[in-house]
Enzyme design. Sequence first.
Site, PDB file in Angstrom:
ATOM      1  N   CYS A  46       0.816  -1.228   0.000  1.00 47.73           N
ATOM      2  CA  CYS A  46       0.000   0.000   0.000  1.00 47.73           C
ATOM      3  C   CYS A  46       0.845   1.272   0.000  1.00 47.73           C
ATOM      4  CB  CYS A  46      -0.948   0.002   1.193  1.00 47.73           C
ATOM      5  SG  CYS A  46      -2.120  -1.358   1.131  1.00 47.73           S
ATOM      6  N   ASN A  59     -10.102  -0.083  -0.624  1.00 47.39           N
ATOM      7  CA  ASN A  59      -8.639   0.004  -0.516  1.00 47.39           C
ATOM      8  C   ASN A  59      -8.021  -0.489  -1.831  1.00 47.39           C
ATOM      9  OD1 ASN A  59      -5.928  -0.330   0.029  1.00 47.39           O
ATOM     10  ND2 ASN A  59      -6.232  -1.287   2.023  1.00 47.39           N
ATOM     11  N   HIS A  63      -3.391   7.274   2.365  1.00 47.08           N
ATOM     12  CA  HIS A  63      -3.757   5.984   1.765  1.00 47.08           C
ATOM     13  C   HIS A  63      -5.166   5.630   2.234  1.00 47.08           C
ATOM     14  CE1 HIS A  63      -4.028   1.854   0.779  1.00 47.08           C
ATOM     15  NE2 HIS A  63      -3.825   1.423   2.005  1.00 47.08           N
TER      16      HIS A  63
HETATM   17  N1  ACO Z   1     -19.167  -8.923   7.646  1.00 49.72           N
HETATM   18  C1  ACO Z   1     -19.753  -9.261   8.809  1.00 49.72           C
HETATM   19  N2  ACO Z   1     -19.050  -9.673   9.893  1.00 49.72           N
HETATM   20  C2  ACO Z   1     -17.707  -9.742   9.761  1.00 49.72           C
HETATM   21  C3  ACO Z   1     -17.046  -9.419   8.578  1.00 49.72           C
HETATM   22  C4  ACO Z   1     -17.824  -8.995   7.488  1.00 49.72           C
HETATM   23  N3  ACO Z   1     -17.285  -8.647   6.308  1.00 49.72           N
HETATM   24  N4  ACO Z   1     -15.710  -9.585   8.767  1.00 49.72           N
HETATM   25  C5  ACO Z   1     -15.556 -10.005  10.029  1.00 49.72           C
HETATM   26  N5  ACO Z   1     -16.754 -10.115  10.633  1.00 49.72           N
HETATM   27  C6  ACO Z   1     -17.056 -10.528  12.003  1.00 49.72           C
HETATM   28  C7  ACO Z   1     -15.949 -11.368  12.617  1.00 49.72           C
HETATM   29  O1  ACO Z   1     -16.072 -12.716  12.233  1.00 49.72           O
HETATM   30  C8  ACO Z   1     -16.211 -11.159  14.074  1.00 49.72           C
HETATM   31  O2  ACO Z   1     -17.282 -11.963  14.466  1.00 49.72           O
HETATM   32  P1  ACO Z   1     -17.265 -12.718  15.913  1.00 49.72           P
HETATM   33  O3  ACO Z   1     -17.260 -11.586  16.913  1.00 49.72           O
HETATM   34  O4  ACO Z   1     -18.521 -13.504  15.883  1.00 49.72           O
HETATM   35  O5  ACO Z   1     -16.012 -13.526  15.931  1.00 49.72           O
HETATM   36  C9  ACO Z   1     -16.700  -9.711  14.158  1.00 49.72           C
HETATM   37  O6  ACO Z   1     -17.129  -9.385  12.825  1.00 49.72           O
HETATM   38  C10 ACO Z   1     -15.636  -8.734  14.596  1.00 49.72           C
HETATM   39  O7  ACO Z   1     -14.460  -8.984  13.871  1.00 49.72           O
HETATM   40  P2  ACO Z   1     -13.182  -8.125  14.030  1.00 49.72           P
HETATM   41  O8  ACO Z   1     -12.120  -8.652  13.103  1.00 49.72           O
HETATM   42  O9  ACO Z   1     -12.833  -7.976  15.479  1.00 49.72           O
HETATM   43  O10 ACO Z   1     -13.712  -6.716  13.494  1.00 49.72           O
HETATM   44  P3  ACO Z   1     -13.003  -5.347  13.500  1.00 49.72           P
HETATM   45  O11 ACO Z   1     -13.815  -4.373  14.217  1.00 49.72           O
HETATM   46  O12 ACO Z   1     -11.534  -5.460  13.877  1.00 49.72           O
HETATM   47  O13 ACO Z   1     -13.046  -4.958  11.969  1.00 49.72           O
HETATM   48  C11 ACO Z   1     -11.582  -4.881  10.066  1.00 49.72           C
HETATM   49  C12 ACO Z   1     -12.379  -5.764  11.008  1.00 49.72           C
HETATM   50  C13 ACO Z   1     -12.550  -3.973   9.347  1.00 49.72           C
HETATM   51  C14 ACO Z   1     -10.866  -5.773   9.065  1.00 49.72           C
HETATM   52  C15 ACO Z   1     -10.573  -4.064  10.904  1.00 49.72           C
HETATM   53  O14 ACO Z   1      -9.810  -4.893  11.729  1.00 49.72           O
HETATM   54  C16 ACO Z   1      -9.636  -3.267  10.037  1.00 49.72           C
HETATM   55  O15 ACO Z   1     -10.035  -2.311   9.411  1.00 49.72           O
HETATM   56  N6  ACO Z   1      -8.352  -3.624  10.018  1.00 49.72           N
HETATM   57  C17 ACO Z   1      -7.385  -2.929   9.185  1.00 49.72           C
HETATM   58  C18 ACO Z   1      -7.266  -3.730   7.984  1.00 49.72           C
HETATM   59  C19 ACO Z   1      -6.888  -2.964   6.765  1.00 49.72           C
HETATM   60  O16 ACO Z   1      -7.307  -1.872   6.473  1.00 49.72           O
HETATM   61  N7  ACO Z   1      -6.070  -3.653   5.994  1.00 49.72           N
HETATM   62  C20 ACO Z   1      -5.734  -3.162   4.710  1.00 49.72           C
HETATM   63  C21 ACO Z   1      -4.356  -3.371   4.386  1.00 49.72           C
HETATM   64  S1  ACO Z   1      -3.273  -2.449   5.394  1.00 49.72           S
HETATM   65  C22 ACO Z   1      -3.560  -0.933   4.975  1.00 49.72           C
HETATM   66  O17 ACO Z   1      -3.904  -0.660   3.851  1.00 49.72           O
HETATM   67  C23 ACO Z   1      -3.368   0.052   5.979  1.00 49.72           C
END
Ligand code: ACO
Length: 322
Positions: free
Chosen positions: A113, A279, A249
């Site tokens: 990224c 993204n 980004h």
């Molecule tokens: N739809 C519905 N539910 C979902 C989804 C989805 N797409 N994805 C995960 N869940 C569920 C999980 O299974 C979990 O369920 P559970 O509680 O029953 O186990 C619940 O939602 C919570 O999951 P978390 O992973 O804790 O959710 P979080 O609030 O952390 O959000 C996310 C997840 C959006 C991926 C977040 O961690 C994030 O934004 N991380 C950064 C990732 C990123 O941007 N990466 C890109 C590359 S790096 C960069 O570009 C900077």
Amino acid sequence: MTYARIAGIGSFLPEKVVTNKDLEKMMDTSDEWIRERTGIKRRHVVSDSETTASIGLAAAERAMADAKVGPADIDLIIVGTATPDKVFPATACMIQRRLGVKGCPAFDVQAACSGFIYALDIANRFIKTGGATTALVIGAETLSRITNWEDRGTAVLFGDGAGCVVLQASDEAGIISTHIHADGEYEDLLHVPCGISIGYDQTRSGRAFIEMNGNAVFKRAVETFDKIARETMADLEGEIGDIDWFVPHQANMRIITAAARKLGMPMERVIATVDEHANTSGASIPLALDQAVRDGRIKRGDTLMFAAFGAGFTWGSAVVKY
Ligand code: ACO
């Protein structure tokens, strides 16, 4: 003093749009969950006939038209991409041929990224040291090709697209500072766990997909944006009020908001396109920049700050007088 100045900008988004509602039909997710956690509403996805080189080419042609330069003017091409068309040659070489540019260096930079910031930093150094006068700096990605459409934890986050800036040597201020960094300690938190040398046999159905520990990446991204903000502002010996627009980004709206807060930048001066583009990794900053220039928010003379964080981990920033 010679500066590298942005002489033109262009971008390209594939025609096909996949909305959160479309994803609801493909996996156990909801529009509400995706919007609340990420701010994303839709993403563009390439067709079977489109590739990173073809969309990068389209963005480059638009940027060259904007800068009013032709193939004979270009003496450097750098593509920031994590999704090149082939192992080799470089996507930059494919774009060079299709543009009809002859002989200049053309190569790809793999910094996930942060790829566009890395490419911008390198092109800036070429121009400042007299190694190039007119450079194409392209961020282009087809992340849909490494997305596991059965994994709701990652599939909802990514999109495809391309953006390009033409950098030209100028006596007028352009790129004021750049910083790039990496820390290879966290390889496993965000990766595609296979490839040419390591092999493909460990993956489901022989495909290579993005795998991510979302929570850990989120935390690291927010901490790192804080570091980026401190380093950039200390180096400039300036104040955040000197920056007119923050173009981060486009990973996720919550990361963008946290980064802006760390910088002390009000959200009215932050360019966010993650809702429409998701993204797009190395393409996200030039895509956001192009949109804000086209809609009249960013104007000539404005001071811009770009900042990125991605797999590696890699990160970096650039402050640019537009
Ligand atoms: N739809 C519905 N539910 C979902 C989804 C989805 N797409 N994805 C995960 N869940 C569920 C999980 O299974 C979990 O369920 P559970 O509680 O029953 O186990 C619940 O939602 C919570 O999951 P978390 O992973 O804790 O959710 P979080 O609030 O952390 O959000 C996310 C997840 C959006 C991926 C977040 O961690 C994030 O934004 N991380 C950064 C990732 C990123 O941007 N990466 C890109 C590359 S790096 C960069 O570009 C900077």
